[in-house]
Each structure stands twice: as C-alpha cells, then as structure tokens.
Design an enzyme around this catalytic site. Structure first.
Site, mmCIF file in Angstrom:
data_model
loop_
_atom_site.group_PDB
_atom_site.id
_atom_site.type_symbol
_atom_site.label_atom_id
_atom_site.label_comp_id
_atom_site.label_asym_id
_atom_site.label_seq_id
_atom_site.Cartn_x
_atom_site.Cartn_y
_atom_site.Cartn_z
ATOM 1 N N CYS A 1 100.396 -51.378 66.926
ATOM 2 C CA CYS A 1 101.292 -52.555 66.905
ATOM 3 C C CYS A 1 102.744 -52.186 66.619
ATOM 4 O O CYS A 1 103.639 -52.983 66.889
ATOM 5 C CB CYS A 1 100.804 -53.572 65.886
ATOM 6 S SG CYS A 1 99.090 -54.031 66.120
ATOM 7 N N HIS B 1 106.253 -58.331 63.526
ATOM 8 C CA HIS B 1 105.018 -58.261 64.313
ATOM 9 C C HIS B 1 104.163 -59.497 64.022
ATOM 10 O O HIS B 1 103.929 -59.844 62.861
ATOM 11 C CB HIS B 1 104.275 -56.979 63.962
ATOM 12 C CG HIS B 1 102.903 -56.913 64.532
ATOM 13 N ND1 HIS B 1 102.642 -57.252 65.850
ATOM 14 C CD2 HIS B 1 101.713 -56.566 63.984
ATOM 15 C CE1 HIS B 1 101.352 -57.118 66.063
ATOM 16 N NE2 HIS B 1 100.769 -56.708 64.962
ATOM 17 N N ASN C 1 97.779 -62.128 68.064
ATOM 18 C CA ASN C 1 98.342 -60.783 67.865
ATOM 19 C C ASN C 1 98.232 -60.003 69.178
ATOM 20 O O ASN C 1 97.127 -59.676 69.608
ATOM 21 C CB ASN C 1 97.547 -60.106 66.736
ATOM 22 C CG ASN C 1 98.034 -58.695 66.455
ATOM 23 O OD1 ASN C 1 98.787 -58.110 67.232
ATOM 24 N ND2 ASN C 1 97.581 -58.137 65.341
HETATM 25 O O1 UT7 Z 1 98.081 -55.706 63.963
HETATM 26 C C1 UT7 Z 1 97.284 -55.384 62.863
HETATM 27 C C2 UT7 Z 1 95.968 -56.054 63.046
HETATM 28 N N1 UT7 Z 1 95.253 -56.461 61.873
HETATM 29 C C3 UT7 Z 1 95.694 -57.396 61.021
HETATM 30 O O2 UT7 Z 1 96.787 -57.862 61.071
HETATM 31 C C4 UT7 Z 1 94.713 -57.857 59.982
HETATM 32 C C5 UT7 Z 1 95.378 -58.337 58.724
HETATM 33 N N2 UT7 Z 1 94.454 -59.163 57.967
HETATM 34 C C6 UT7 Z 1 94.307 -60.475 58.219
HETATM 35 O O3 UT7 Z 1 94.985 -61.052 59.051
HETATM 36 C C7 UT7 Z 1 93.299 -61.234 57.390
HETATM 37 O O4 UT7 Z 1 92.762 -60.362 56.408
HETATM 38 C C8 UT7 Z 1 92.158 -61.841 58.236
HETATM 39 C C9 UT7 Z 1 92.683 -63.005 59.059
HETATM 40 C C10 UT7 Z 1 91.506 -60.817 59.132
HETATM 41 C C11 UT7 Z 1 91.085 -62.402 57.304
HETATM 42 O O5 UT7 Z 1 91.673 -63.368 56.425
HETATM 43 P P1 UT7 Z 1 91.430 -63.255 54.862
HETATM 44 O O6 UT7 Z 1 92.112 -64.398 54.229
HETATM 45 O O7 UT7 Z 1 91.807 -61.872 54.410
HETATM 46 O O8 UT7 Z 1 89.890 -63.483 54.789
HETATM 47 P P2 UT7 Z 1 88.753 -62.542 54.131
HETATM 48 O O9 UT7 Z 1 88.483 -61.373 54.990
HETATM 49 O O10 UT7 Z 1 89.103 -62.325 52.682
HETATM 50 O O11 UT7 Z 1 87.513 -63.521 54.210
HETATM 51 C C12 UT7 Z 1 87.458 -64.755 53.475
HETATM 52 C C13 UT7 Z 1 86.200 -65.502 53.904
HETATM 53 C C14 UT7 Z 1 84.967 -64.611 53.877
HETATM 54 O O12 UT7 Z 1 83.878 -65.417 53.465
HETATM 55 P P3 UT7 Z 1 83.362 -65.367 51.936
HETATM 56 O O13 UT7 Z 1 82.958 -63.952 51.691
HETATM 57 O O14 UT7 Z 1 84.531 -65.809 51.096
HETATM 58 O O15 UT7 Z 1 82.214 -66.349 51.939
HETATM 59 C C15 UT7 Z 1 84.774 -64.246 55.333
HETATM 60 O O16 UT7 Z 1 83.432 -63.939 55.643
HETATM 61 O O17 UT7 Z 1 86.329 -65.968 55.237
HETATM 62 C C16 UT7 Z 1 85.227 -65.516 56.029
HETATM 63 N N3 UT7 Z 1 85.695 -65.295 57.396
HETATM 64 C C17 UT7 Z 1 85.724 -66.274 58.316
HETATM 65 N N4 UT7 Z 1 85.392 -67.562 58.276
HETATM 66 C C18 UT7 Z 1 85.564 -68.299 59.378
HETATM 67 C C19 UT7 Z 1 86.173 -64.145 57.954
HETATM 68 N N5 UT7 Z 1 86.517 -64.371 59.238
HETATM 69 C C20 UT7 Z 1 86.254 -65.672 59.481
HETATM 70 C C21 UT7 Z 1 86.405 -66.494 60.609
HETATM 71 N N6 UT7 Z 1 86.047 -67.790 60.514
HETATM 72 N N7 UT7 Z 1 86.899 -66.021 61.781
#
Ligand code: UT7
Length: 333
Positions: free
Chosen positions: A116, A260, A290
């Site tokens: 990215c 980004h 993204n």
């Molecule tokens: O260009 C670089 C590319 N990568 C990135 O930019 C990634 C950067 N990270 C992020 O954008 C975020 O970490 C994410 C959007 C990927 C995830 O958001 P988050 O607020 O960090 O969520 P999390 O991984 O801490 O998950 C929170 C909850 C979890 O459930 P529990 O364990 O609290 O019950 C996940 O299982 O949300 C759940 N979850 C979802 N729920 C609904 C994870 N993905 C999803 C989803 N829909 N798509």
C-alpha cells in the site's frame, strides 16, 4: 545546474471498475453487517474488476487520463513505474504491458512492490530520476486488482479491499523554472520483522504452487488486522512528521492531507495524534474501500477533479502497508 531541477505533477488520472460490491452484498456472502463495516472501517462500497479486466487494463485508463491532463503523448514519456502487488503476471511486469499498450518508445518500464506504500515509493523514485536530470517525464501509477487475491469467505479481509488505479505524470520543471510546484520532501521506511502481519505466502520461491498451497488457500492474503492498526497509526504519523521536518514546513500550513485509505478509524487516529483539522483531510474510502497502492493517486485525482486540490497548494501524503512498509511525501501541486 541539472541537479537543481525539480519535478512537478503535470497531470493526474484515475479509474474505478464499474462493478460495485456493497456492504449489503457482503451480508449475504459472509457473517457481517453493513453497520459493523461502516462503524469499524468507514467503507460502504468498493469497485471490483470485471473478469476480463487485469491490473494493466485499469492502469491504462488512469494513464490515458493523466497523459491528457498533462497535455503529453505516450511518446513523450521517459519511464513508467507501476506500483502494484497484483501484477497481470509474474513476468513480464505490468509496466511493460502498459508501455506496449500506450505505444511508448523503448523506455524504462518497472514495477515497484511495496504494497500500500507502493505509490509513494514509486513517486519518490521518479522524483530522483527527474531531479538528477536523467529523465523529463515519468508516468507513475498505483494499480490493483486486489479482489483476485482476497479470500471471499474471510470476513476480516473481504470487506476491506477494492480494485482501481490512479496515475500521475511527473515532469521536470525545465520549461517553467520559476514554478514552485515540486516534490518538497519524502520519507520511506520498512519494518520487515512485522512482515507476517500481512502477507500472501504461496506461489513464490519459498512456497511454489503445489497442492498444499491450493488446499490451505495460501494464494490469498492473510492478515492480522488489529496489530496492523496500531503500527499503521504510528508509522504514518512518523513519516508525515519526517516529511515536514525535512522540508522545514509547518503542519498548519499544509492545505490537504491524503492518507492511505485503509480504515477511516486509522485516518482519524493519525489526525488526532498529529492534531490535523478534520476539514483538511481528504477521504473516499466509503466508495472505494482499500485499493492498496492505488488509494492515494485515486483520491488525489478525484480531489483535483472536484476543485478541492488546486495549483499552488501543499499536500501531505502518508501510507503504510505489507512489509510493513511506510511512506510520506510532501508536495506542492
Ligand atoms: O493496507 C493495509 C491493510 N490492512 C489494514 O489496514 C488492516 C488494519 N486493521 C483494521 O482495519 C481493523 O483491525 C479491522 C477492520 C480489520 C478489524 O477491526 P477491529 O476493530 O480491529 O476488529 P477486531 O479484529 O478487534 O474484531 C472485533 C470483533 C471480533 O469479534 P469478538 O471476538 O469481539 O466477538 C471479530 O471476530 O469483530 C469481529 N469481526 C467482524 N464482525 C463482523 C471481525 N471482522 C468482522 C466482520 N463483520 N467483517
């Protein structure tokens, strides 16, 4: 005298495939919700390339626009740099496909792989070639078809990524030496020890394609989102501050910030950390998701088309990505 040359953006272009994938569509594909995606990422929809569209096809559309805006023909170009992690093929590189399709002379045609951050890496490289006096016009592109390397059943990644291309022509200021338009400073970095946080392990020389790679779906992106989030905020802030410091340019004089487009919460966290006024931050993540290396040049082009970014204004760009790479560029448009 040649090494006192500066380089300016002489034209920009962008292209987003017609096909849209909305949060609502994703609700029927994986266990997620429109509300969760909006609240956690700021994304509403993303564009997906048609089956017959490869990365160079997207890049071609953006490139044609950028050349037209610069009032240049493909024959005027001295080089093409394509930042991408989704090349048409491993070889030839995507820049060569583009060089042929645009009808350029026999010129430098190179892909830049820095995920990215790739566009900011490529723009920095192009700036060096122009400021050294070697080249006059370089086409710099970020282009991706990420939908081809995302697991459609992995709800962590399939909600984030989209396809698209953005292009700029970077030109020597030789015809207009009094022009203040220039790349003012640039900062690039990497932290390879965090490479495991975002990777596509299969299909390379360490793990060539075999049945195991196919069975374990190692040809898809694997991501540890939460860990990347923290590092993204820190490194984008560091790169931005380094650019300002190098150019001795105060943050409050910057007209626009283009970060980004990975997650609106990451952008807002950087803005809070650096004390950037919200109205100076440009975003389009709601409509693009993204698009990796394409995200900054697409947003830059759209902001110029909307008359938000204008000639003479200063823009600070910052990116992070797999590697983990990071980059910043301060430029006067
Ligand atoms: O260009 C670089 C590319 N990568 C990135 O930019 C990634 C950067 N990270 C992020 O954008 C975020 O970490 C994410 C959007 C990927 C995830 O958001 P988050 O607020 O960090 O969520 P999390 O991984 O801490 O998950 C929170 C909850 C979890 O459930 P529990 O364990 O609290 O019950 C996940 O299982 O949300 C759940 N979850 C979802 N729920 C609904 C994870 N993905 C999803 C989803 N829909 N798509």
């Amino acid at each position: 005298m040649e090494n006192h040359r500066t380089a300016q953006i002489s034209g920009t272009g962008s292209y987003l495939p017609a096909n849209l994938l909305t949060n609502k569509d994703l609700e029927s594909l994986v266990e997620t919700s429109d509300q969760w995606i909006r609240e956690r990422t700021g994304i509403v929809e993303r564009h997906i390339a048609a089956p017959q569209e490869a990365t160079s096809d997207l890049a071609f559309q953006a490139a044609r626009q950028a050349l037209d805006a610069a009032q240049l023909s493909a024959q005027d170009l001295d080089g093409i740099l394509v930042a991408t992690v989704t090349p048409d093929q491993v070889m030839p590189n995507t820049a060569c496909f583009l060089q042929s399709r645009l009808g350029c002379k026999s010129i430098m045609a190179l892909d830049v792989s820095a995920a990215c951050s790739g566009f900011l890496y490529a723009l920095t490289i192009a700036d060096q070639f122009i400021c050294s006096g070697k080249f006059k016009h370089i086409l710099v592109i970020g282009a991706e078809t990420l939908s081809r390397i995302i697991n459609p059943t992995d709800r962590q990644t399939c909600i984030l990524f989209g396809d698209g291309a953005g292009a700029v022509v970077l030109s020597a200021n030789t015809n207009n030496p009094s022009s203040k338009s220039a790349i003012l400073s640039s900062s690039l970095g990497a932290n390879g020890s965090l490479g495991d946080l975002l990777s596509l392990p299969g299909g390379g020389s360490r793990l060539p394609f075999n049945q195991d790679v196919l069975d374990q779906k190692l040809y898809f992106v694997h991501m540890k989102g939460r860990e990347i989030f923290k590092s993204a905020v820190r490194t984008m802030s560091d790169r931005a501050l380094e650019c300002l410091n190098q150019a001795q340019y105060p943050l409050d004089k910057v007209d626009w910030f283009i970060m980004h487009q990975a997650n609106l919460r990451i952008i807002e966290a950087v803005a809070d950390h650096l004390n950037i006024p919200k109205q100076k931050i440009l975003t389009n993540i709601d409509q693009t998701g993204n698009t990796s290396s394409a995200s900054i040049p697409i947003l830059f082009n759209q902001s110029i088309d909307k008359n938000l970014v204008q000639r003479g204004q200063t823009i600070l760009m910052a990116a992070f990505g797999a590697g983990l790479t990071s980059g910043g560029i301060l430029l006067q448009y």
